[in-house]
Design a protein around this motif. Structure first.
Motif, PDB file in Angstrom:
ATOM      1  N   GLY A 113     -22.723  -5.945  35.137  1.00  0.00           N
ATOM      2  CA  GLY A 113     -21.745  -4.886  35.310  1.00  0.00           C
ATOM      3  C   GLY A 113     -21.619  -4.477  36.761  1.00  0.00           C
ATOM      4  N   HIS A 114     -20.551  -3.785  37.055  1.00  0.00           N
ATOM      5  CA  HIS A 114     -20.386  -3.173  38.376  1.00  0.00           C
ATOM      6  C   HIS A 114     -19.506  -1.944  38.206  1.00  0.00           C
ATOM      7  CE1 HIS A 114     -16.828  -5.863  38.070  1.00  0.00           C
ATOM      8  NE2 HIS A 114     -16.211  -4.898  38.726  1.00  0.00           N
ATOM      9  N   ASP A 115     -19.547  -1.049  39.174  1.00  0.00           N
ATOM     10  CA  ASP A 115     -18.673   0.115  39.103  1.00  0.00           C
ATOM     11  C   ASP A 115     -17.834   0.203  40.366  1.00  0.00           C
ATOM     12  OD1 ASP A 115     -20.027   1.755  41.120  1.00  0.00           O
ATOM     13  OD2 ASP A 115     -21.587   2.124  39.635  1.00  0.00           O
ATOM     14  N   THR A 116     -16.956   1.189  40.394  1.00  0.00           N
ATOM     15  CA  THR A 116     -15.979   1.306  41.492  1.00  0.00           C
ATOM     16  C   THR A 116     -16.133   2.628  42.234  1.00  0.00           C
ATOM     17  OG1 THR A 116     -14.329   2.216  39.957  1.00  0.00           O
ATOM     18  CG2 THR A 116     -14.327  -0.169  40.270  1.00  0.00           C
ATOM     19  N   GLU A 127     -28.232   0.738  40.245  1.00  0.00           N
ATOM     20  CA  GLU A 127     -27.390   1.554  39.386  1.00  0.00           C
ATOM     21  C   GLU A 127     -25.923   1.134  39.447  1.00  0.00           C
ATOM     22  OE1 GLU A 127     -26.290   5.965  40.033  1.00  0.00           O
ATOM     23  OE2 GLU A 127     -28.075   6.030  38.762  1.00  0.00           O
ATOM     24  N   GLN A 128     -25.484   0.681  40.612  1.00  0.00           N
ATOM     25  CA  GLN A 128     -24.086   0.271  40.754  1.00  0.00           C
ATOM     26  C   GLN A 128     -23.811  -1.109  40.164  1.00  0.00           C
ATOM     27  OE1 GLN A 128     -24.005   1.901  45.146  1.00  0.00           O
ATOM     28  NE2 GLN A 128     -21.915   1.431  44.534  1.00  0.00           N
ATOM     29  N   HIS A 129     -24.875  -1.826  39.826  1.00  0.00           N
ATOM     30  CA  HIS A 129     -24.726  -3.176  39.261  1.00  0.00           C
ATOM     31  C   HIS A 129     -25.647  -3.326  38.046  1.00  0.00           C
ATOM     32  CE1 HIS A 129     -22.276  -4.608  42.636  1.00  0.00           C
ATOM     33  NE2 HIS A 129     -23.065  -3.867  43.398  1.00  0.00           N
ATOM     34  N   THR A 142     -10.057  -2.378  35.049  1.00  0.00           N
ATOM     35  CA  THR A 142     -10.909  -2.998  36.066  1.00  0.00           C
ATOM     36  C   THR A 142     -11.794  -4.103  35.503  1.00  0.00           C
ATOM     37  OG1 THR A 142     -12.509  -1.219  35.705  1.00  0.00           O
ATOM     38  CG2 THR A 142     -10.995  -0.986  37.575  1.00  0.00           C
ATOM     39  N   GLN A 143     -12.071  -4.074  34.189  1.00  0.00           N
ATOM     40  CA  GLN A 143     -12.918  -5.095  33.546  1.00  0.00           C
ATOM     41  C   GLN A 143     -14.217  -5.295  34.336  1.00  0.00           C
ATOM     42  OE1 GLN A 143     -10.177  -8.536  32.383  1.00  0.00           O
ATOM     43  NE2 GLN A 143      -8.736  -7.143  33.408  1.00  0.00           N
ATOM     44  N   PRO A 144     -15.069  -4.252  34.404  1.00  0.00           N
ATOM     45  CA  PRO A 144     -16.240  -4.290  35.287  1.00  0.00           C
ATOM     46  C   PRO A 144     -17.419  -5.048  34.684  1.00  0.00           C
ATOM     47  CG  PRO A 144     -16.199  -2.194  34.155  1.00  0.00           C
ATOM     48  CD  PRO A 144     -14.963  -2.952  33.704  1.00  0.00           C
ATOM     49  N   TRP A 145     -17.182  -6.288  34.276  1.00  0.00           N
ATOM     50  CA  TRP A 145     -18.231  -7.096  33.660  1.00  0.00           C
ATOM     51  C   TRP A 145     -18.003  -8.577  33.948  1.00  0.00           C
ATOM     52  CZ3 TRP A 145     -15.650  -3.561  30.169  1.00  0.00           C
ATOM     53  CH2 TRP A 145     -14.422  -4.048  29.693  1.00  0.00           C
ATOM     54  N   ARG A 146     -19.109  -9.293  34.025  1.00  0.00           N
ATOM     55  CA  ARG A 146     -19.086 -10.743  34.115  1.00  0.00           C
ATOM     56  C   ARG A 146     -20.195 -11.282  33.215  1.00  0.00           C
ATOM     57  NH1 ARG A 146     -15.018  -9.319  35.853  1.00  0.00           N
ATOM     58  NH2 ARG A 146     -13.932  -9.915  37.773  1.00  0.00           N
ATOM     59  N   PHE A 147     -19.976 -12.466  32.669  1.00  0.00           N
ATOM     60  CA  PHE A 147     -20.880 -13.032  31.674  1.00  0.00           C
ATOM     61  C   PHE A 147     -21.630 -14.226  32.261  1.00  0.00           C
ATOM     62  CE2 PHE A 147     -17.032 -11.639  29.181  1.00  0.00           C
ATOM     63  CZ  PHE A 147     -17.590 -10.448  28.733  1.00  0.00           C
ATOM     64  N   GLU A 148     -22.952 -14.146  32.257  1.00  0.00           N
ATOM     65  CA  GLU A 148     -23.796 -15.262  32.675  1.00  0.00           C
ATOM     66  C   GLU A 148     -24.386 -15.897  31.414  1.00  0.00           C
ATOM     67  OE1 GLU A 148     -27.731 -16.326  35.411  1.00  0.00           O
ATOM     68  OE2 GLU A 148     -27.062 -14.240  35.200  1.00  0.00           O
ATOM     69  N   ILE A 149     -23.979 -17.113  31.117  1.00  0.00           N
ATOM     70  CA  ILE A 149     -24.385 -17.780  29.877  1.00  0.00           C
ATOM     71  C   ILE A 149     -25.744 -18.443  30.086  1.00  0.00           C
ATOM     72  CG2 ILE A 149     -23.690 -19.404  28.092  1.00  0.00           C
ATOM     73  CD1 ILE A 149     -21.763 -17.019  28.622  1.00  0.00           C
ATOM     74  N   GLY A 180     -20.192   6.216  38.875  1.00  0.00           N
ATOM     75  CA  GLY A 180     -20.070   5.040  38.020  1.00  0.00           C
ATOM     76  C   GLY A 180     -20.040   5.341  36.540  1.00  0.00           C
ATOM     77  N   HIS A 181     -19.996   6.638  36.162  1.00  0.00           N
ATOM     78  CA  HIS A 181     -20.085   6.969  34.739  1.00  0.00           C
ATOM     79  C   HIS A 181     -18.909   6.439  33.912  1.00  0.00           C
ATOM     80  CE1 HIS A 181     -23.657   9.048  35.656  1.00  0.00           C
ATOM     81  NE2 HIS A 181     -23.143  10.199  36.016  1.00  0.00           N
ATOM     82  N   PRO A 182     -17.654   6.560  34.375  1.00  0.00           N
ATOM     83  CA  PRO A 182     -16.569   5.963  33.582  1.00  0.00           C
ATOM     84  C   PRO A 182     -16.718   4.450  33.413  1.00  0.00           C
ATOM     85  CG  PRO A 182     -15.686   7.623  35.046  1.00  0.00           C
ATOM     86  CD  PRO A 182     -17.122   7.437  35.442  1.00  0.00           C
ATOM     87  N   SER A 183     -17.212   3.754  34.454  1.00  0.00           N
ATOM     88  CA  SER A 183     -17.461   2.319  34.305  1.00  0.00           C
ATOM     89  C   SER A 183     -18.566   2.055  33.298  1.00  0.00           C
ATOM     90  CB  SER A 183     -17.820   1.696  35.661  1.00  0.00           C
ATOM     91  OG  SER A 183     -16.707   1.667  36.526  1.00  0.00           O
ATOM     92  N   GLN A 184     -19.557   2.948  33.246  1.00  0.00           N
ATOM     93  CA  GLN A 184     -20.632   2.792  32.263  1.00  0.00           C
ATOM     94  C   GLN A 184     -20.106   3.004  30.841  1.00  0.00           C
ATOM     95  OE1 GLN A 184     -23.410   5.624  33.906  1.00  0.00           O
ATOM     96  NE2 GLN A 184     -23.539   4.460  35.815  1.00  0.00           N
TER      97      GLN A 184
END
Length: 366
Positions: free
Chosen positions: A45-48, A93-95, A28-35, A58-62
């Motif tokens: 981050g985000h979870d599913t 928590e979800q983000h 799922t790649q639950p991350w995005r990068f803000e430079i 959201g623990h597995p995403s964490q």
């Protein structure tokens, strides 16, 4: 908005280009990068949890976000930069969000695990039954932070773990909540996939894969085959029981205390990634086996995970078997489970989205 091309510091680009290879559930790649600058960024981050039965709270995403931070830290060491990560406690928590600073560290040595970031992968097929050597065990144990322990399930315990996975798959493959996830994450007829799991990496033969693809198009087909034609038997044999027997051992990573907060799971994810990269460096292959722990947590917390009658009772019985196999205290504090052994790397695997597609776009941006 996607932003292709080099848009920031070349060193930071190389670090993030390695960091994106961190593992995540179902790719799922639950991350995005803000430079923010040459050595500063925010990881969004985000979870599913809202649509994935496996992402309980959201623990597995964490865990995946922790693996990302550790991978980023390892990659930064190549440039004598030390990662400092701080979680934004006000973020939902979800983000979750993390401020990242890469600080100069002239005396820092490059972490040898950086060489294995891109080669680390999931191997779902048979592995060697050769027992792990004392040196391999010591290296894997040494990769874990203080307080974490690896429990090894070998011999008769390996067989019990294989049957536990086989019976646990009976939950995964017979409830609509999991079918919805499987239907969306498998990239059929693919050897590689940048955002899902390619079907050739599942560990089943071509005939079973074709049948699975057809059956999984509609829940009614799944239910019919499960009820009248033993529809789960071939997948469970090929994906769970036989691989579970064909390995050196199953293992369970146990935290110093029961993980409860976001930070606990992020720290655990960092530990898992160091363990996994160390295994790759030793020429060992791994496959995560998280679902017994996830369903056990549902049971422990009294949470209903399926509308299908009898699922909760079956999950409770499986959790009792896991606790008997590992010990109740260790089972309660377990944060990761898998199988391991020597063998070739997977010929089919999940890849990653290109870096420019992982850059953060603020809401409302064009």
């Amino acid at each position: 908005m996607s932003r292709p091309g080099l848009l920031f510091d070349p060193t930071l680009e190389q670090i993030l280009d390695l960091a994106r290879w961190a593992p995540s559930g179902d790719n799922t790649q639950p991350w995005r990068f803000e430079i923010l600058g040459p050595r500063r960024l925010i990881v969004h981050g985000h979870d599913t949890r809202n649509h994935c039965v496996y992402d309980l709270d959201g623990h597995p995403s964490q865990l995946s976000l922790g693996a990302l931070l550790e991978t980023m830290s390892i990659a930064a060491s190549r440039f004598r930069l030390q990662l400092h990560a701080s979680r934004h406690t006000e973020a939902p928590e979800q983000h979750p969000r993390f401020s990242i600073d890469l600080l100069p560290a002239p005396l820092l040595e490059a972490d040898a695990l950086a060489d294995f970031i891109q080669t680390r992968s999931v191997q779902r097929r048979a592995l060697s039954r050769r027992p792990l050597s004392p040196a391999e065990r010591a290296a894997l144990a040494g990769a874990l932070p203080s307080g974490y322990q690896a429990y090894w399930l070998e011999g008769s315990a390996r067989r019990q773990a294989a049957w536990l996975m086989f019976d646990n798959a009976g939950l995964r493959l017979t409830m609509p909540e999991a079918w919805q996830v499987h239907r969306n994450v498998i990239d059929w007829n693919a050897r590689y996939s940048v955002a899902r799991i390619p079907s050739q990496a599942l560990g089943v033969d071509a005939a079973t894969a074709r049948l699975m693809q057809w059956i999984m198009q509609r829940w009614e087909r799944v239910a019919f085959f499960n009820r009248w034609l033993a529809g789960t038997l071939a997948p469970r044999l090929q994906m769970d029981l036989l691989p579970g027997l064909a390995c050196a051992a199953h293992f369970v990573l146990v935290a110093p205390r029961r993980a409860q907060r976001i930070d606990d799971f992020v720290d655990a994810g960092r530990a898992v990634q160091r363990f996994w990269l160390t295994a790759t460096g030793l020429g060992l292959q791994m496959q995560p086996e998280l679902t017994p722990l996830i369903f056990a947590r549902y049971v422990r917390d009294g949470r209903i995970f399926s509308a299908t009658a009898g699922m909760q009772e079956r999950a409770a019985a499986l959790s009792r078997r896991g606790a008997a196999l590992l010990g109740a205290a260790a089972w309660d504090q377990a944060i990761f489970m898998g199988r391991i052994g020597a063998g070739p790397a997977a010929r089919s695997r999940s890849l990653r989205l290109p870096l420019h597609q992982l850059l953060y776009d603020p809401p409302g941006s064009l």
